[in-house]
Design a protein around this motif. Structure first.
Motif, mmCIF file in Angstrom:
data_model
loop_
_atom_site.group_PDB
_atom_site.id
_atom_site.type_symbol
_atom_site.label_atom_id
_atom_site.label_comp_id
_atom_site.label_asym_id
_atom_site.label_seq_id
_atom_site.Cartn_x
_atom_site.Cartn_y
_atom_site.Cartn_z
ATOM 1 N N THR A 1 43.301 36.397 44.899
ATOM 2 C CA THR A 1 43.921 37.779 44.635
ATOM 3 C C THR A 1 44.251 38.015 43.067
ATOM 4 O O THR A 1 44.158 38.731 42.441
ATOM 5 C CB THR A 1 44.745 38.049 45.776
ATOM 6 N N LEU B 1 43.575 36.677 40.327
ATOM 7 C CA LEU B 1 42.401 37.009 39.492
ATOM 8 C C LEU B 1 41.910 38.390 39.675
ATOM 9 O O LEU B 1 41.374 38.622 38.429
ATOM 10 C CB LEU B 1 41.311 35.764 39.920
ATOM 11 N N LYS B 2 42.195 38.971 40.583
ATOM 12 C CA LYS B 2 41.578 40.425 40.606
ATOM 13 C C LYS B 2 42.463 41.142 39.327
ATOM 14 O O LYS B 2 41.786 42.088 39.101
ATOM 15 C CB LYS B 2 42.102 40.946 42.012
ATOM 16 N N TRP C 1 41.607 40.326 35.911
ATOM 17 C CA TRP C 1 40.129 40.794 35.413
ATOM 18 C C TRP C 1 40.436 42.274 35.483
ATOM 19 O O TRP C 1 40.079 43.014 34.200
ATOM 20 C CB TRP C 1 39.248 40.756 36.527
ATOM 21 N N GLU C 2 41.128 42.957 36.230
ATOM 22 C CA GLU C 2 41.478 44.473 35.923
ATOM 23 C C GLU C 2 42.076 44.676 34.604
ATOM 24 O O GLU C 2 41.776 45.739 33.972
ATOM 25 C CB GLU C 2 42.219 45.098 36.977
ATOM 26 N N TYR D 1 42.074 33.789 33.202
ATOM 27 C CA TYR D 1 41.114 34.039 34.248
ATOM 28 C C TYR D 1 40.402 32.536 34.797
ATOM 29 O O TYR D 1 39.429 32.192 34.564
ATOM 30 C CB TYR D 1 40.149 34.745 33.891
ATOM 31 N N TYR E 1 35.566 40.345 38.781
ATOM 32 C CA TYR E 1 36.175 39.715 39.908
ATOM 33 C C TYR E 1 35.272 40.114 41.267
ATOM 34 O O TYR E 1 35.240 39.067 42.268
ATOM 35 C CB TYR E 1 37.542 40.453 40.216
ATOM 36 N N HIS E 2 34.789 41.165 41.390
ATOM 37 C CA HIS E 2 33.894 41.252 42.613
ATOM 38 C C HIS E 2 32.736 40.505 42.919
ATOM 39 O O HIS E 2 32.243 40.025 43.882
ATOM 40 C CB HIS E 2 33.741 42.827 42.833
ATOM 41 N N LEU F 1 32.879 37.291 41.289
ATOM 42 C CA LEU F 1 33.590 35.883 41.996
ATOM 43 C C LEU F 1 33.878 35.678 43.291
ATOM 44 O O LEU F 1 33.625 34.817 43.812
ATOM 45 C CB LEU F 1 34.665 35.994 40.633
ATOM 46 N N ALA F 2 34.253 36.957 43.958
ATOM 47 C CA ALA F 2 35.003 37.036 45.320
ATOM 48 C C ALA F 2 33.772 36.957 46.291
ATOM 49 O O ALA F 2 34.067 36.407 47.277
ATOM 50 C CB ALA F 2 35.655 38.331 45.544
ATOM 51 N N TYR G 1 37.888 29.914 48.721
ATOM 52 C CA TYR G 1 38.323 30.969 48.355
ATOM 53 C C TYR G 1 39.138 31.840 49.522
ATOM 54 O O TYR G 1 38.390 31.802 50.425
ATOM 55 C CB TYR G 1 37.495 31.902 47.477
ATOM 56 N N GLU H 1 41.312 35.651 50.115
ATOM 57 C CA GLU H 1 41.895 37.040 49.458
ATOM 58 C C GLU H 1 43.021 37.125 50.169
ATOM 59 O O GLU H 1 43.502 38.267 50.228
ATOM 60 C CB GLU H 1 40.908 37.783 49.518
#
Length: 235
Positions: free
Chosen positions: A106, A108-109, A112-113, A200, A216-217, A219-220, A232, A234
């Motif tokens: 999370t 990293l979200k 990225w944003e 990141y 991010y999306h 990567l997730a 991983y 979240e």
């Protein structure tokens, strides 16, 4: 993933852990009591989120969870597991080498944003400045038209001078700002990229590899880190 745990079969009496084809031993020689079954005393099946299914692998074995004798039980990481009549204490640290680390993705979200939004902000500012630059070109053309068109009245001459002067002044100001901005924008983007590359990264402290410029999306959607293979999560 299922772990098979018991006493080593080579006479060293250490703890033996097997996960598929991977094996490891834990503890010093003679640290595991004789009442612990060789090689396959009990198993742990990973159910995710720190939850495990424990199975006693032989009716002759004795396995205790938080003081209770069990054949099968749901346990969580940190529960007290003891083996054999001498109650050998199983250490959860012993399985660290054969179990993949689970990391919270999370943070990293937000990295990225923040990076994405700041880059867009800089690009929008540059776009607005480019629009102003084009406007000065229009004003210059208007000034040229007024300089060409006829008319000798005082009002026309004054208006002509005001427009030409404003166009020249605005052109000078925009040219100066453009010169300054031409060097600052690349510097801002470069500093932003370098900070992003430092932040990141894989949250696993033993890894810390840069995760690339993928959103991010994307990567997730992966199940694990491509570098350290940590799982991983979240949550």
């Amino acid at each position: 993933m299922e772990l098979i745990i018991g006493r080593t079969n080579d006479g060293t009496n250490r703890l033996h852990i097997q996960a598929g084809k991977k094996e490891t031993v834990y503890g010093s020689s003679g640290s595991v009591m004789q009442s612990v079954s060789r090689m396959n005393h009990f198993s742990l099946e990973d159910k995710g989120q720190g939850q495990w299914l424990l199975k006693n692998l032989n009716p002759a074995n004795e396995t205790f969870v938080n003081g209770m004798s069990v054949d099968t039980a749901r346990v969580k990481t940190g529960d007290r597991i003891e083996l054999g009549s001498e109650h050998y204490r199983f250490e959860w640290d012993s399985i660290a080498e054969v179990t993949p680390t689970t990391i919270n993705l999370t943070p990293l979200k937000y990295v990225w944003e923040n990076y994405h939004n700041e880059r867009l902000r800089i690009q929008k500012q540059q776009g607005k400045f480019n629009a102003i630059s084009r406007l000065t070109g229009v004003l210059s053309m208007v000034g040229m038209v007024f300089a060409i068109i006829g008319g000798t009245s005082d009002n026309v001459n004054v208006l002509r001078l005001v427009i030409i002067g404003a166009a020249i002044l605005l052109t000078i100001i925009v040219s100066i700002v453009a010169y300054i901005n031409a060097s600052k924008v690349p510097q801002k983007l470069d500093a932003l990229d370098r900070q992003f590359q430092m932040s990141y990264v894989c949250p696993n402290k033993k890894c810390g590899m840069f995760m690339g410029n993928q959103p991010y999306h994307v990567l997730a959607q992966r199940s694990q880190c491509p570098h350290c293979k940590a799982k991983y999560s979240e949550k």
